[in-house]
Design an enzyme around this catalytic site. Structure first.
Site, PDB file in Angstrom:
ATOM      1  N   HIS A 296      -5.072   2.142   7.137  1.00 48.11           N
ATOM      2  CA  HIS A 296      -4.223   1.603   8.206  1.00 48.11           C
ATOM      3  C   HIS A 296      -2.782   2.056   7.991  1.00 48.11           C
ATOM      4  O   HIS A 296      -2.115   2.517   8.937  1.00 48.11           O
ATOM      5  CB  HIS A 296      -4.309   0.074   8.218  1.00 48.11           C
ATOM      6  CG  HIS A 296      -3.374  -0.579   9.183  1.00 48.11           C
ATOM      7  ND1 HIS A 296      -3.775  -1.028  10.424  1.00 48.11           N
ATOM      8  CD2 HIS A 296      -2.038  -0.868   9.100  1.00 48.11           C
ATOM      9  CE1 HIS A 296      -2.731  -1.550  11.059  1.00 48.11           C
ATOM     10  NE2 HIS A 296      -1.666  -1.469  10.272  1.00 48.11           N
ATOM     11  N   GLU A 297      -2.313   1.929   6.755  1.00 45.66           N
ATOM     12  CA  GLU A 297      -0.938   2.343   6.465  1.00 45.66           C
ATOM     13  C   GLU A 297      -0.774   3.866   6.550  1.00 45.66           C
ATOM     14  O   GLU A 297       0.288   4.357   6.932  1.00 45.66           O
ATOM     15  CB  GLU A 297      -0.513   1.836   5.083  1.00 45.66           C
ATOM     16  CG  GLU A 297      -0.516   0.327   4.945  1.00 45.66           C
ATOM     17  CD  GLU A 297       0.315  -0.383   6.012  1.00 45.66           C
ATOM     18  OE1 GLU A 297       1.330   0.208   6.463  1.00 45.66           O
ATOM     19  OE2 GLU A 297      -0.059  -1.501   6.399  1.00 45.66           O
TER      20      GLU A 297
ATOM     21  N   HIS B 225       0.221   4.844   9.923  1.00 46.71           N
ATOM     22  CA  HIS B 225       1.657   4.793  10.196  1.00 46.71           C
ATOM     23  C   HIS B 225       2.397   5.941   9.493  1.00 46.71           C
ATOM     24  O   HIS B 225       3.337   6.523  10.048  1.00 46.71           O
ATOM     25  CB  HIS B 225       2.246   3.469   9.706  1.00 46.71           C
ATOM     26  CG  HIS B 225       1.741   2.263  10.439  1.00 46.71           C
ATOM     27  ND1 HIS B 225       1.778   2.144  11.809  1.00 46.71           N
ATOM     28  CD2 HIS B 225       1.188   1.103   9.980  1.00 46.71           C
ATOM     29  CE1 HIS B 225       1.277   0.971  12.165  1.00 46.71           C
ATOM     30  NE2 HIS B 225       0.899   0.321  11.069  1.00 46.71           N
TER      31      HIS B 225
END
Length: 443
Positions: free
Chosen positions: A25-26, A29
């Protein structure tokens, strides 16, 4: 392998899966931020004290002590104070102080060469891409795991092999001692059908699926028909006469349908008294997107009704009321469910692993949907801020006004802190409920 060890392995499997999902998920980003030349100072899994880190290039990568999330630090998340161009406001009110501290933190690592590498200077569409990268990554993981589940393992499908043969004809809701004089043999038992028989034809028609066979049986009440089974590799043909019997009406959700007043529904159809064995049957690629869409739809329904669902969990946790098995659970509850699945020795190992893969797929869809809630500090809150900024600039341009510049999302920090406290409180409540009144597969 002992049930306890299997339980632990199930918990570990899902724990690792959640950690990897958070890490990716990170990454969702991190990658677009670097692609758009924003300087990323930290990529961390977890919160609290740093356990291990290593700097590569301009970014420090590491793990922190509390494995309940992760974050990516980008310089210049908030614009300078509009009044004086600094990171500190001229006012000293409480809310302004909160915004001031956030601006200071966002700009403390900004150097002379970083003027165009700060996040707040990105075009609106790039900000949205960066913030949606995390949920999009979880969506892709969920989609990939759904593909593995459906195409690799398959779905539990009823086969044409008999699992069990009922001995007695029993009315709905009644029980009969199979050894008593009240036991009237079912047509299947009277015809000598046995478990593990493979039904190959019915009434002269080749049987290709259990659903097809069920339909023929239901329409053959009180009529003698031929049936052929394969038993130990040898075809055996006999005759059966399905009896007219009240059977439950099953809805699209697989549960017995009810009338408007809540009464269970039944219908009179032909009945033999046999049950089907199930097996994992791989599905085509065309089933992946519909299955993922249905999963996301169900999760979105839970998220939309989250306040009421959490209130229900609280009421159950502090009373004698039963807990809704379809309500929200914490990572503790997810781990418990995973352990129970892994410890089911009566279920084939392939089916248990498939269930765990499906559980991880659902968790990733849940992470994606939850993070899209348009409230800070969630990703959806940043997206909402960027959309507001874009709308404000368009309106200014339409009416010939000066460009208002980047939206100072730091002004929303008081709301952010309130939301963060509520989220932590919800997490603590769910963990407590999962300890004192857990959701169990046996419920």
């Amino acid at each position: 392998m002992s049930p306890v060890l299997l339980f632990i392995l199930g918990v570990v499997f899902v724990a690792i899966g959640i950690a990897v999902s958070i890490a990716l998920h990170e990454v969702g980003h991190l990658l677009p931020a670097k692609l758009f030349k924003v300087r990323v100072t930290k990529y961390m899994i977890g919160f609290g004290p740093t356990l291990w880190s290593r700097k590569k290039g301009e970014t420090e990568y590491g793990f922190k002590a509390i494995p309940l999330g992760g974050f990516v630090s980008m310089i210049g998340m908030y614009p300078p104070n509009k009044e004086d161009g600094t990171v500190r406001p001229s006012s000293t009110g409480m809310f302004q102080s909160l915004a001031s501290d956030a601006r200071s933190l966002a700009h403390e690592e900004v150097g002379p060469a970083d003027g165009n590498r700060v996040f707040y200077k990105l075009p609106v569409w790039k900000k949205i891409v960066v913030m949606l990268g995390g949920p999009a990554m979880n969506m892709l993981i969920g989609l990939a795991l759904t593909a593995v589940l459906l195409m690799g393992f398959g779905t539990a499908t009823q086969t044409t092999t008999i699992a069990d043969v009922s001995k007695c004809q029993v009315k709905a809701g009644e029980t009969v001692d199979p050894n008593s004089a009240d036991c009237r043999l079912t047509p299947a038992a009277a015809a000598g059908l046995l478990p593990n028989d493979v039904i190959t034809s019915f009434d002269g028609k080749s049987v290709t699926s259990w659903d097809e066979l069920t339909g023929w049986i239901r329409t053959s009440a009180d009529r003698q028909v031929s049936i052929t089974v394969e038993r130990d590799g040898v075809p055996v043909t006999t005759t059966v006469t399905p009896v007219l019997s009240a059977r439950p009406v099953v809805g699209d959700d697989g549960r017995q349908a009810k009338s408007a007043d809540g009464t269970l529904l039944y219908q009179d159809v032909g009945f033999l008294g046999i049950g089907a064995q199930t097996a994992l049957v791989p599905q085509p690629a065309s089933t992946v997107l519909p299955m993922a869409g249905e999963n996301i739809k169900q999760i979105a329904g839970v998220v939309v009704n989250l306040p009421a669902r959490v209130a229900g969990v609280a009421q159950a946790a502090f009373s004698e009321e039963p807990r809704d098995p379809n309500g929200p659970i914490s990572v503790v509850g997810v781990g418990r469910v995973a352990g129970e699945v892994a410890a089911m020795e009566e279920v084939p190992m392939q089916s248990r692993v498939a269930t765990l893969v499906g559980l991880l797929a659902g968790l990733n869809f849940a992470l994606a949907v939850f993070n899209l809630i348009p409230l800070l500090p969630l990703d959806g809150g940043h997206v909402a801020g960027a959309l507001y900024e874009g709308a404000r600039r368009r309106v200014a341009k339409l009416f010939g006004r000066p460009d208002p510049g980047a939206f100072d999302i730091a002004k929303l920090l008081p709301v952010t802190y309130v939301v963060a406290v509520l989220l932590m409180g919800m997490g603590a409540l769910l963990i407590y409920a999962d300890i004192v009144k857990p959701v169990s597969l046996s419920n």
